[in-house]
Design a protein around this motif. Structure first.
Motif, short mmCIF file in Angstrom:
data_model
loop_
_atom_site.label_atom_id
_atom_site.label_comp_id
_atom_site.label_asym_id
_atom_site.label_seq_id
_atom_site.Cartn_x
_atom_site.Cartn_y
_atom_site.Cartn_z
N VAL A 232 0.84 -1.19 0.00
CA VAL A 232 0.00 0.00 0.00
C VAL A 232 0.88 1.25 0.00
O VAL A 232 1.84 1.35 0.78
CB VAL A 232 -0.92 0.01 1.23
N GLY A 233 0.60 2.18 -0.87
CA GLY A 233 1.37 3.40 -0.96
C GLY A 233 2.69 3.24 -1.68
O GLY A 233 3.47 4.20 -1.76
N GLY A 234 2.99 2.04 -2.19
CA GLY A 234 4.24 1.82 -2.90
C GLY A 234 5.48 1.88 -2.03
O GLY A 234 6.59 2.08 -2.54
N VAL A 235 5.34 1.68 -0.71
CA VAL A 235 6.49 1.79 0.18
C VAL A 235 7.48 0.65 -0.10
O VAL A 235 7.09 -0.44 -0.52
CB VAL A 235 6.08 1.77 1.66
N SER A 236 8.74 0.92 0.15
CA SER A 236 9.79 -0.07 -0.07
C SER A 236 10.94 0.22 0.88
O SER A 236 11.00 1.28 1.52
CB SER A 236 10.28 -0.04 -1.52
N GLY A 237 11.89 -0.73 0.97
CA GLY A 237 13.05 -0.54 1.82
C GLY A 237 12.68 -0.41 3.28
O GLY A 237 11.74 -1.03 3.77
N THR A 238 13.44 0.44 4.00
CA THR A 238 13.19 0.65 5.43
C THR A 238 11.81 1.23 5.69
O THR A 238 11.23 1.04 6.76
CB THR A 238 14.27 1.57 6.02
N GLU A 239 11.24 1.91 4.70
CA GLU A 239 9.92 2.52 4.86
C GLU A 239 8.85 1.46 5.11
O GLU A 239 7.84 1.74 5.76
CB GLU A 239 9.57 3.35 3.62
N VAL A 240 9.07 0.24 4.62
CA VAL A 240 8.11 -0.84 4.85
C VAL A 240 7.98 -1.09 6.35
O VAL A 240 6.87 -1.13 6.91
CB VAL A 240 8.55 -2.13 4.13
N LEU A 241 9.11 -1.28 7.03
CA LEU A 241 9.07 -1.56 8.46
C LEU A 241 8.71 -0.33 9.27
O LEU A 241 8.07 -0.44 10.32
CB LEU A 241 10.43 -2.11 8.91
N THR A 242 9.10 0.84 8.81
CA THR A 242 8.73 2.06 9.52
C THR A 242 7.22 2.21 9.56
O THR A 242 6.64 2.51 10.62
CB THR A 242 9.36 3.29 8.85
N ARG A 243 6.57 1.98 8.43
CA ARG A 243 5.11 2.08 8.41
C ARG A 243 4.48 0.99 9.27
O ARG A 243 3.53 1.25 10.02
CB ARG A 243 4.58 1.99 6.98
N LEU A 244 5.01 -0.23 9.18
CA LEU A 244 4.43 -1.35 9.90
C LEU A 244 4.56 -1.19 11.41
O LEU A 244 3.61 -1.45 12.16
CB LEU A 244 5.10 -2.65 9.45
N TYR A 245 5.72 -0.77 11.88
CA TYR A 245 6.00 -0.76 13.31
C TYR A 245 5.78 0.59 13.99
O TYR A 245 5.38 0.63 15.16
CB TYR A 245 7.45 -1.19 13.55
N LEU A 246 6.07 1.68 13.32
CA LEU A 246 6.19 2.97 14.00
C LEU A 246 5.09 3.96 13.68
O LEU A 246 5.04 5.02 14.31
CB LEU A 246 7.55 3.60 13.67
N GLU A 247 4.22 3.66 12.72
CA GLU A 247 3.19 4.62 12.34
C GLU A 247 1.80 4.10 12.69
O GLU A 247 1.58 2.88 12.68
CB GLU A 247 3.27 4.91 10.84
N PRO A 248 0.87 5.00 12.99
CA PRO A 248 -0.50 4.56 13.27
C PRO A 248 -1.18 4.04 12.02
O PRO A 248 -0.80 4.39 10.89
CB PRO A 248 -1.18 5.83 13.79
N THR A 249 -2.18 3.19 12.20
CA THR A 249 -2.87 2.58 11.07
C THR A 249 -4.37 2.54 11.35
O THR A 249 -4.81 2.64 12.50
CB THR A 249 -2.40 1.13 10.86
N ILE A 250 -5.14 2.38 10.29
CA ILE A 250 -6.56 2.10 10.41
C ILE A 250 -6.89 0.94 9.49
O ILE A 250 -6.65 0.99 8.29
CB ILE A 250 -7.45 3.31 10.03
N ASN A 251 -7.42 -0.12 10.08
CA ASN A 251 -7.86 -1.27 9.30
C ASN A 251 -9.37 -1.35 9.35
O ASN A 251 -9.97 -1.35 10.43
CB ASN A 251 -7.27 -2.57 9.85
#
Length: 448
Positions: free
Chosen positions: A275-294
């Motif tokens: 989602v959002g085309g994230v790649s590299g370290t940004e993948v884990l940053t979004r997964l672990y450190l950013e808020p989400t809505i499912n």
């Protein structure tokens, strides 16, 4: 590591395996009250056998085992675990899920990793001190509940009622796998949860031919939902990010050290990009450190096999908001309410149906570093540090009620994630290393 304890553990390895097999044979699914009580009673008897009989506390739910084993130093360490397990009704099990069968150096059974293997690892470590005529290096407080798999509904009340008996210098929890590359891991936080329900109700249903004139509750809900999250995953709720602590450079660096691109996860999803085309370290940053809505689900109206030609008068949706420091569930609800009102959706009802706060402890805290050294010594491998975890659990409740009690957790499960899945297993050697880890942790924490 104390050589007397080390020798005892080596001499009793087969007994430790048999004890875990015995515990795995209790189908302690949270909804099965009789089986839950039988399992809790067996654990209480086992603990009484090494001089640490627990109190069985049932505060309107499944029993919690609360015990204390005095130590040589005034330091106190709370070990939190759970003995309830997920159901095991999948047809893919190769052996009885509650049989504790040993095959190829593994013990198979529901709960082998989540969480009965760790429960027995802790108890075997404590029993070793008793058998060798020693006190543990620190005072150990043991809390083992039977509702973790159903979101621990009665745990907060028990933590409040027995606050003084539970409060400790630090908390550790063993309920996890090693990292995908085989390194044990120390996790220092979790995301929180704010589960939000949205509802749209109109006065009554009308014939579908009236749809050009009569407002449709289902459409109304869809339009409201579309204002909350962008296609790239960015949350659009007004002021939502104002209180969010942004990813810190040290935390991002720790995630980069994991060496994980997410390629296998992406392949399993059947998609060509995250989602959002994230790649590299940004993948884990979004997964672990950013808020989400499912968006967990939507209901309303009629679909096959039901057929009814109407303008629906009701629709509902449930969302799970993954919160990070410094977000609070009640504040998230207030922001969603204000956003909907400002966007012209004052008729959409919003309610907080469950909550769990986030938790964070610095990765250089005494408990995290003691756990890291203990795992490294027992497993003879490098250990990876996680600043937090993308899921949630009771750690947030502990932090809310015991804000000065630092936390860290780990686990001894295999790299394959068979938790909550058929053929769950723990490698016998790793289970035995887990027992050694607990002994080393008590020694390390006494020193820091």
């Amino acid at each position: 590591m104390n050589p007397t304890i080390q020798s005892y553990l080596k001499d009793h390895a087969d007994e430790h395996v048999r004890d875990l097999q015995a515990l795995l044979r209790f189908p302690s699914i949270a909804a099965r009250t009789d089986d839950i009580w039988r399992c809790a009673t067996w654990l209480a008897d086992f603990m009484a056998g090494f001089g640490a009989p627990p109190e069985l506390i049932a505060d309107g739910g499944n029993p919690v085992l609360l015990a204390e084993m005095p130590g040589q130093s005034p330091k106190t360490l709370l070990i939190y675990l759970h003995y309830d397990v997920q159901p095991a009704d999948e047809p893919d099990w190769l052996s009885d899920p509650f049989g504790g069968e040993v095959r190829d150096g593994r013990i198979y059974g529901r709960g082998a990793v989540d969480n009965k293997g760790p429960v027995m690892a802790v108890l075997e470590a404590l029993r070793a001190y008793h058998a060798c005529g020693m006190q543990p290096p620190v005072t150990v407080r043991f809390l083992c509940e039977g509702e973790e798999e159903i979101s621990s509904p009665t745990l907060p009340g028990i933590l409040g009622r027995y606050h003084d008996r539970i409060a400790s210098d630090a908390l550790v929890n063993f309920d996890d796998n090693v990292w995908v590359d085989g390194r044990p891991r120390v996790v220092c936080g979790i995301k929180g949860i704010a589960k939000i329900r949205l509802e749209v109700r109109t006065r009554r249903e009308f014939h579908a031919m009236m749809s050009p004139l009569i407002e449709n509750a289902a459409w109304r809900l869809v339009w409201a939902l579309n204002t909350l999250v962008a296609p790239d995953g960015r949350i659009l709720i007004r002021d939502f990010y104002d209180e969010v602590v942004p990813p810190q450079p040290r935390d991002v660096a720790l995630l980069a050290d994991l060496g994980w691109s997410g390629d296998e996860l992406l392949a399993a999803s059947g998609r060509t990009a995250f989602v959002g085309g994230v790649s590299g370290t940004e993948v884990l940053t979004r997964l672990y450190l950013e808020p989400t809505i499912n968006l967990g689900g939507i209901s309303g109206g009629y679909v096959l096999p039901e057929q009814k030609g109407v303008v629906p008068a009701f629709a509902a949706a449930e969302m799970r908001v993954g919160t990070v420091p410094n977000q609070m569930p009640e504040r998230v609800l207030a922001l969603i309410r204000a956003h909907l009102d400002a966007a012209g959706f004052g008729d959409v009802q919003a309610s907080l149906i469950s909550r769990n706060p986030w938790a964070r402890t610095p990765v250089d805290s005494p408990i995290a570093q003691a756990l890291r050294k203990s795992l490294a010594g027992a497993f003879e491998r490098d250990v990876v540090l996680f600043p937090t975890y993308p899921g949630s659990g009771p750690e947030g409740v502990f932090q809310e009620l015991f804000p000065n009690m630092q936390q860290a957790y780990s686990g001894f499960g295999p790299t394959e994630d068979n938790l909550h899945a058929p053929n769950e297993y723990i490698v016998i050697d790793d289970y035995l290393r887990g027992i050694e880890t607990v002994v080393r942790l008590l020694e390390e924490y006494a020193r820091v």
